[in-house]
Design a protein around this motif. Structure first.
Motif, PDB file in Angstrom:
ATOM      1  N   CYS A   6       0.860  -1.192   0.000  1.00 45.09           N
ATOM      2  CA  CYS A   6       0.000   0.000   0.000  1.00 45.09           C
ATOM      3  C   CYS A   6       0.895   1.241   0.000  1.00 45.09           C
ATOM      4  CB  CYS A   6      -0.924   0.021   1.214  1.00 45.09           C
ATOM      5  SG  CYS A   6      -1.969   1.501   1.276  1.00 45.09           S
ATOM      6  N   PHE A   7       1.048   1.851  -1.171  1.00 41.93           N
ATOM      7  CA  PHE A   7       1.884   3.050  -1.259  1.00 41.93           C
ATOM      8  C   PHE A   7       1.288   4.185  -0.437  1.00 41.93           C
ATOM      9  CE2 PHE A   7       1.573   1.408  -5.785  1.00 41.93           C
ATOM     10  CZ  PHE A   7       2.565   0.469  -5.612  1.00 41.93           C
ATOM     11  N   ILE A   8      -0.034   4.207  -0.397  1.00 42.15           N
ATOM     12  CA  ILE A   8      -0.728   5.327   0.241  1.00 42.15           C
ATOM     13  C   ILE A   8      -0.448   5.340   1.738  1.00 42.15           C
ATOM     14  CG2 ILE A   8      -2.984   6.379   0.641  1.00 42.15           C
ATOM     15  CD1 ILE A   8      -3.862   4.759  -1.950  1.00 42.15           C
ATOM     16  N   GLY A   9      -0.648   4.188   2.384  1.00 46.28           N
ATOM     17  CA  GLY A   9      -0.367   4.110   3.814  1.00 46.28           C
ATOM     18  C   GLY A   9       1.112   4.200   4.118  1.00 46.28           C
ATOM     19  N   SER A  10       1.938   3.559   3.277  1.00 47.60           N
ATOM     20  CA  SER A  10       3.374   3.562   3.517  1.00 47.60           C
ATOM     21  C   SER A  10       3.959   4.961   3.431  1.00 47.60           C
ATOM     22  CB  SER A  10       4.075   2.650   2.505  1.00 47.60           C
ATOM     23  OG  SER A  10       3.676   1.314   2.695  1.00 47.60           O
ATOM     24  N   SER A  11       3.398   5.781   2.548  1.00 48.08           N
ATOM     25  CA  SER A  11       3.919   7.149   2.405  1.00 48.08           C
ATOM     26  C   SER A  11       3.704   7.956   3.680  1.00 48.08           C
ATOM     27  CB  SER A  11       3.234   7.852   1.229  1.00 48.08           C
ATOM     28  OG  SER A  11       1.888   8.149   1.529  1.00 48.08           O
ATOM     29  N   LYS A  12       2.773   7.492   4.518  1.00 52.45           N
ATOM     30  CA  LYS A  12       2.521   8.145   5.805  1.00 52.45           C
ATOM     31  C   LYS A  12       3.189   7.386   6.951  1.00 52.45           C
ATOM     32  CE  LYS A  12      -0.514  11.217   4.215  1.00 52.45           C
ATOM     33  NZ  LYS A  12      -0.331  12.674   4.299  1.00 52.45           N
ATOM     34  N   GLY A  13       4.044   6.426   6.584  1.00 55.35           N
ATOM     35  CA  GLY A  13       4.764   5.674   7.613  1.00 55.35           C
ATOM     36  C   GLY A  13       3.952   4.572   8.243  1.00 55.35           C
ATOM     37  N   GLN A  14       2.873   4.145   7.574  1.00 57.01           N
ATOM     38  CA  GLN A  14       2.019   3.123   8.159  1.00 57.01           C
ATOM     39  C   GLN A  14       1.914   1.904   7.252  1.00 57.01           C
ATOM     40  OE1 GLN A  14      -1.427   5.943   9.122  1.00 57.01           O
ATOM     41  NE2 GLN A  14      -1.363   4.607  10.897  1.00 57.01           N
ATOM     42  N   GLY A  15       1.721   0.762   7.876  1.00 53.91           N
ATOM     43  CA  GLY A  15       1.457  -0.470   7.146  1.00 53.91           C
ATOM     44  C   GLY A  15       0.058  -0.932   7.475  1.00 53.91           C
ATOM     45  N   ARG A  16      -0.285  -2.123   7.019  1.00 48.87           N
ATOM     46  CA  ARG A  16      -1.654  -2.591   7.213  1.00 48.87           C
ATOM     47  C   ARG A  16      -1.959  -2.866   8.680  1.00 48.87           C
ATOM     48  NH1 ARG A  16      -4.773  -7.688   4.327  1.00 48.87           N
ATOM     49  NH2 ARG A  16      -6.853  -6.884   4.665  1.00 48.87           N
ATOM     50  N   GLU A  17      -0.904  -3.193   9.438  1.00 53.33           N
ATOM     51  CA  GLU A  17      -1.126  -3.557  10.832  1.00 53.33           C
ATOM     52  C   GLU A  17      -1.734  -2.403  11.643  1.00 53.33           C
ATOM     53  OE1 GLU A  17      -0.583  -6.750  11.550  1.00 53.33           O
ATOM     54  OE2 GLU A  17       0.037  -6.929   9.472  1.00 53.33           O
ATOM     55  N   ASN A  18      -1.387  -1.175  11.253  1.00 50.61           N
ATOM     56  CA  ASN A  18      -1.927  -0.031  11.996  1.00 50.61           C
ATOM     57  C   ASN A  18      -2.644   0.931  11.057  1.00 50.61           C
ATOM     58  OD1 ASN A  18       0.336   0.814  10.658  1.00 50.61           O
ATOM     59  ND2 ASN A  18       1.188   2.009  12.349  1.00 50.61           N
ATOM     60  N   CYS A  19      -3.262   0.358  10.009  1.00 53.63           N
ATOM     61  CA  CYS A  19      -3.912   1.179   8.994  1.00 53.63           C
ATOM     62  C   CYS A  19      -5.130   1.890   9.570  1.00 53.63           C
ATOM     63  CB  CYS A  19      -4.342   0.299   7.818  1.00 53.63           C
ATOM     64  SG  CYS A  19      -5.191   1.208   6.534  1.00 53.63           S
ATOM     65  N   ALA A  20      -5.168   3.177   9.326  1.00 51.42           N
ATOM     66  CA  ALA A  20      -6.310   3.985   9.782  1.00 51.42           C
ATOM     67  C   ALA A  20      -7.121   4.454   8.579  1.00 51.42           C
ATOM     68  CB  ALA A  20      -5.808   5.185  10.582  1.00 51.42           C
ATOM     69  N   LEU A  21      -7.118   3.626   7.521  1.00 43.24           N
ATOM     70  CA  LEU A  21      -7.803   3.969   6.270  1.00 43.24           C
ATOM     71  C   LEU A  21      -7.407   5.354   5.790  1.00 43.24           C
ATOM     72  CD1 LEU A  21     -11.405   2.478   6.455  1.00 43.24           C
ATOM     73  CD2 LEU A  21      -9.474   1.753   5.056  1.00 43.24           C
ATOM     74  N   ILE A  22      -6.095   5.560   5.748  1.00 39.31           N
ATOM     75  CA  ILE A  22      -5.562   6.811   5.216  1.00 39.31           C
ATOM     76  C   ILE A  22      -6.013   7.025   3.780  1.00 39.31           C
ATOM     77  CG2 ILE A  22      -3.367   7.889   4.496  1.00 39.31           C
ATOM     78  CD1 ILE A  22      -2.129   6.624   6.990  1.00 39.31           C
ATOM     79  N   CYS A  23      -6.247   5.905   3.074  1.00 38.58           N
ATOM     80  CA  CYS A  23      -6.663   6.019   1.673  1.00 38.58           C
ATOM     81  C   CYS A  23      -8.028   6.678   1.531  1.00 38.58           C
ATOM     82  CB  CYS A  23      -6.699   4.640   1.021  1.00 38.58           C
ATOM     83  SG  CYS A  23      -7.957   3.544   1.699  1.00 38.58           S
ATOM     84  N   LYS A  24      -8.851   6.662   2.609  1.00 38.46           N
ATOM     85  CA  LYS A  24     -10.172   7.306   2.619  1.00 38.46           C
ATOM     86  C   LYS A  24     -11.071   6.808   1.484  1.00 38.46           C
ATOM     87  CE  LYS A  24      -8.322  11.462   4.806  1.00 38.46           C
ATOM     88  NZ  LYS A  24      -8.075  12.915   4.700  1.00 38.46           N
ATOM     89  N   ASN A  25     -10.826   5.576   1.054  1.00 36.24           N
ATOM     90  CA  ASN A  25     -11.658   4.956   0.020  1.00 36.24           C
ATOM     91  C   ASN A  25     -11.779   5.815  -1.234  1.00 36.24           C
ATOM     92  OD1 ASN A  25     -12.004   2.912   1.805  1.00 36.24           O
ATOM     93  ND2 ASN A  25     -14.063   3.485   2.413  1.00 36.24           N
TER      94      ASN A  25
END
Length: 786
Positions: free
Chosen positions: A661-680
């Motif tokens: 997930c480039f979107i979450g990774s760019s914010k320093g996050q992976g799926r384990e702590n995903c806060a739906l940064i992608c906002k669908n």
């Protein structure tokens, strides 16, 4: 036995792999290889490679893992027949049509399915096995748990990558290099646009550039999976890299891994450390090399002072004359020479020393990395070109008796033996031959892979044999042994002719989308509707609702199916029960399930249909022609198949699917702590030309990258139809409802006119062309790929 499989881009690298403990090597010829930028091997070099490897009981696998055009199939088959005849152990392929022909023309040639075939679930592996593949190279996106499940339930041998560069996309499904620059990864010419800088969320970085994979420290866990072969990536790497990495993995497999092995592998090449990718969990930013996509080397220290073009550095690691040093991420580097400590020139410095050397352009405070280590490189070179390289022990037996033919037998440590006969010896008048003299002559094997370790002789005490004759017998025996080990096979003649079929004329317009709102708005303009695909977060609705509303919709299965496999199978069972029978399928594993349930199947882009033989390789109603073929090549394909064909004439081209997930990774996050940064929602990668590529997340946190432009062949639909293609695909992703309606109307009008053998720019067609204007691309229809 667990096989260690090493890369070989040239003969030096091949020797480096073999002499450092590889059990097998994979290499490419100069024809049809997926690493066209590597040196690769011509036909004479391939013969020498097989002879050398087989002398060490090392297997040779040759890559022919590119997609083939119709015009190339006969040549590729003839090349495969040559590889078979010279004793190559297996051929690694990508093309389904080529697989079909190999089973027909060279049924005894072992076939391995390249990772380019995107096998990532059990059913896909089993399907390939059913088609005659002995070994499957798994996709690099799988976890150890997923690999173990496949391993314990398949009949095929499995091969997995354990070290080297990672593609950010599922291999075999990436069109990024192809669409952006015309250099196809499916044809061995990837330009690696993923290693360039992009802007995402206003952050400029190497968002698509992962670190290299390394599994050195958990080889014991991998041993328990039940896979057959561990593969090191690196046919583009220099032989010193191959020697270093192969020797480390040999040690790890043998339970002899040391800290120095890990340090050497890190020094020889890394991109800011290593990653275990998806093997244990879905990694986020720690998987990526955001700051620099090339080799980092190892941290050396900081510049503490600059005088002209000379710098003073406080070292935090050892430094030697001849080492390569770079200022991090500034493109400034030097090979260290005339290094001084306290005014005196030195050859070697230790951690904690302050030293001075020339490095133009560096500034106080700059961070330095050691990008090459001369001692490591020399040590690696010594392993494959030094005086004491690994040689194969042989035992020799020689019989020299009066009135009997001279007999020389040699036997290697693997049990292979040959015999040579020669005329009887002469009676000695003086100075008869001695066992010492025989041993001296028979030991002259330095120009071969062998070393004589034991000699048994039956020798009369009054016979003489010229030294030249003993030398000749030795050379003849070794040549005979090498010939035997090579394993030559009978040559196979290829008489391939592709049958020409009759061209079809009537065209159907087919809608493909994952948005229910669009289907409801435009379905009346289409002859067939396929719904579903990737479970993108921007998609909506479900197929059952469409069917309940009286809209005849058929399921569409994407090319990547992992966590959702059981859910898809259950949905297909439900649809079968209510009379739905046709499926557009891009996934090999789901294809196998569909066949077991007797669905009618159209093959989607995941099957990479590049030639007419691929349309016939597996049972299907029809198939989507690869988006990388031009109109002339499409026409050739259509004219040589009796199957239905489909052409993509409108929509955004999907360039890659990534489990990252480039979107979450760019914010320093992976799926384990995903806060739906992608906002669908859709996000955008902006390149250096300010083109914006759509990044669309799916419900499983995979990212899908689409082209910045929309492929639209509305103005040129006559050219597409003249190829003889049967079905025309329109794909909607991010269009508004109004735009989708206008586009659908325009294509309906165009297809109806062409089916009536006429075509003109109507008001609707002209409106759509002006509406899209500079957003349009013609893809590869007029340019194609090399």
């Amino acid at each position: 036995m667990l096989e260690l499989l090493a890369p070989a881009g040239d003969m030096e690298s091949l020797k480096a792999a073999v002499l450092n403990g590889a059990d097998a090597v994979y290499l490419g010829g100069k024809e049809f290889s997926a690493r066209q930028s590597a040196a690769n091997f011509d036909r004479d070099e391939l013969i020498q490679a097989v002879r050398f490897c087989h002398a060490y009981n090392v297997k040779v696998y040759v890559t022919l893992n590119t997609l083939l055009k119709n015009s190339e199939i006969k040549q590729a088959l003839e090349y495969a027949a040559f590889l078979y005849s010279i004793g190559v152990d297996a051929i690694i392929i990508q093309d389904l049509g080529f697989l079909k022909l190999l089973r027909e023309y060279l049924p005894d040639f072992e076939v391995h399915a390249s990772t380019q075939m995107t096998a990532h679930n059990l059913d896909a592996v089993e399907m390939l096995y059913d088609l005659g593949v002995k070994r499957v190279v798994l996709a690099r996106e799988l976890s150890l748990k997923e690999i173990e499940y496949i391993s314990k339930n398949t009949r095929a041998e499995l091969e997995m990558f354990v070290h080297g560069a990672l593609c950010i996309s599922f291999s075999g499904q990436c069109l990024m290099s192809s669409i952006i620059g015309g250099r196809s990864g499916n044809r061995g010419r990837c330009a690696q646009p993923c290693r360039l800088e992009y802007r995402l969320h206003d952050k400029k970085a190497y968002h698509l550039s992962p670190k290299d994979l390394s599994t050195l420290e958990f080889i014991d866990k991998i041993k328990d999976l039940g896979v057959y072969s561990l593969k090191i990536e690196g046919r583009m790497k220099r032989p010193e890299y191959v020697a270093t990495v192969v020797s480390a993995y040999r040690a790890a497999i043998d339970g002899k891994l040391t800290k120095s092995h890990i340090e050497d592998v890190t020094q020889i090449f890394n991109r800011g450390g290593f990653t275990s990718a998806f093997m244990f969990k879905r990694q986020g930013s720690e998987m990526m090399s955001y700051k620099k996509p090339r080799n980092w080397g190892t941290y050396l220290g900081r510049v503490v002072n600059v005088k002209g073009d000379f710098i003073r550095v406080k070292l935090e690691a050892e430094l030697n004359e001849g080492d390569g040093v770079e200022v991090f991420d500034k493109g400034i580097g030097v090979v260290v020479a005339n290094m001084k400590k306290k005014g005196s020139i030195i050859k070697k410095a230790s951690s904690g020393d302050e030293v001075e050397f020339y490095l133009k352009g560096a500034k106080t405070g700059d961070i330095l990395y050691k990008t090459s280590d001369i001692e490591l490189i020399n040590r690696a070179k010594e392993s494959f070109e030094g005086k004491e390289i690994k040689r194969i022990p042989i035992d020799a037996y020689i019989k020299v008796r009066k009135n009997e033919d001279i007999v020389l037998k040699i036997r290697d440590i693997y049990g292979d033996e040959v015999s040579i006969l020669s005329n009887p010896p002469e009676i000695a008048i003086s100075k008869p031959i001695t066992i010492e003299k025989l041993k001296e002559s028979l030991s002259k094997t330095k120009d071969t892979p062998y070393i004589l370790t034991n000699l048994t002789a039956e020798l009369d005490d009054d016979v003489i044999v010229p030294v030249s004759k003993i030398n000749s017998l030795r050379r003849e025996a070794i040549e005979k042994l090498l010939e035997k080990k090579q394993g030559k096979r009978e040559e196979v003649k290829v008489n391939f002719i592709s049958e020409t079929m009759q061209k079809r004329n009537l065209k159907k317009l087919v809608l493909v989308t994952g948005r229910q709102d669009i289907v409801e708005a435009v379905h009346e303009y289409f002859d067939e509707v396929y719904f579903g695909g990737d479970k993108l977060r921007i998609n909506n609705g479900n197929i059952k609702d469409l069917i309940n509303k009286g809209i005849k919709a058929n399921p569409w299965i994407p090319e990547i199916v992992l966590e959702e496999q059981d859910e898809i199978k259950n949905q297909l069972d439900d649809l079968k029960n209510i009379g739905i029978n046709s499926v557009l399928c891009g996934n090999m594993g789901i294809y196998r399930y569909l066949k077991s349930k007797q669905f009618e199947i159209l093959l989607d882009r995941g099957f990479n249909i590049f030639n007419s033989e691929s349309t016939k390789a597996i049972d299907n109603k029809g198939s989507l022609i690869s988006l990388e073929l031009n109109l002339k090549e499409m026409k050739d394909l259509v004219e040589h198949t009796h199957k239905e064909t489909m052409a993509f004439v409108y929509g955004r081209i999907k360039m890659m699917v990534s489990r990252q997930c480039f979107i979450g990774s760019s914010k320093g996050q992976g799926r384990e702590n995903c806060a739906l940064i992608c906002k669908n929602k859709i996000h955008y990668l902006k390149d250096r030309m300010n083109e914006e590529f759509l990044v669309v997340p799916d419900m499983y946190c995979r990212n899908h990258i689409y082209n910045s432009k929309v492929l639209c062949m509305l103005e040129d639909l006559r050219d597409v139809c003249e190829t003889g293609v049967d079905n025309l695909i329109v794909y909607f992703l991010d269009e508004s409802i109004d735009d989708a309606v206008n586009i659908s109307k325009a294509f309906r009008e165009a297809v109806d006119m062409l089916n009536n053998k006429e075509y003109k720019l109507t008001k609707n067609i002209d409106y759509v062309l002006k509406m899209l204007n500079d957003k349009i691309t013609k893809g590869h229809y007029y340019r194609g790929v090399l």
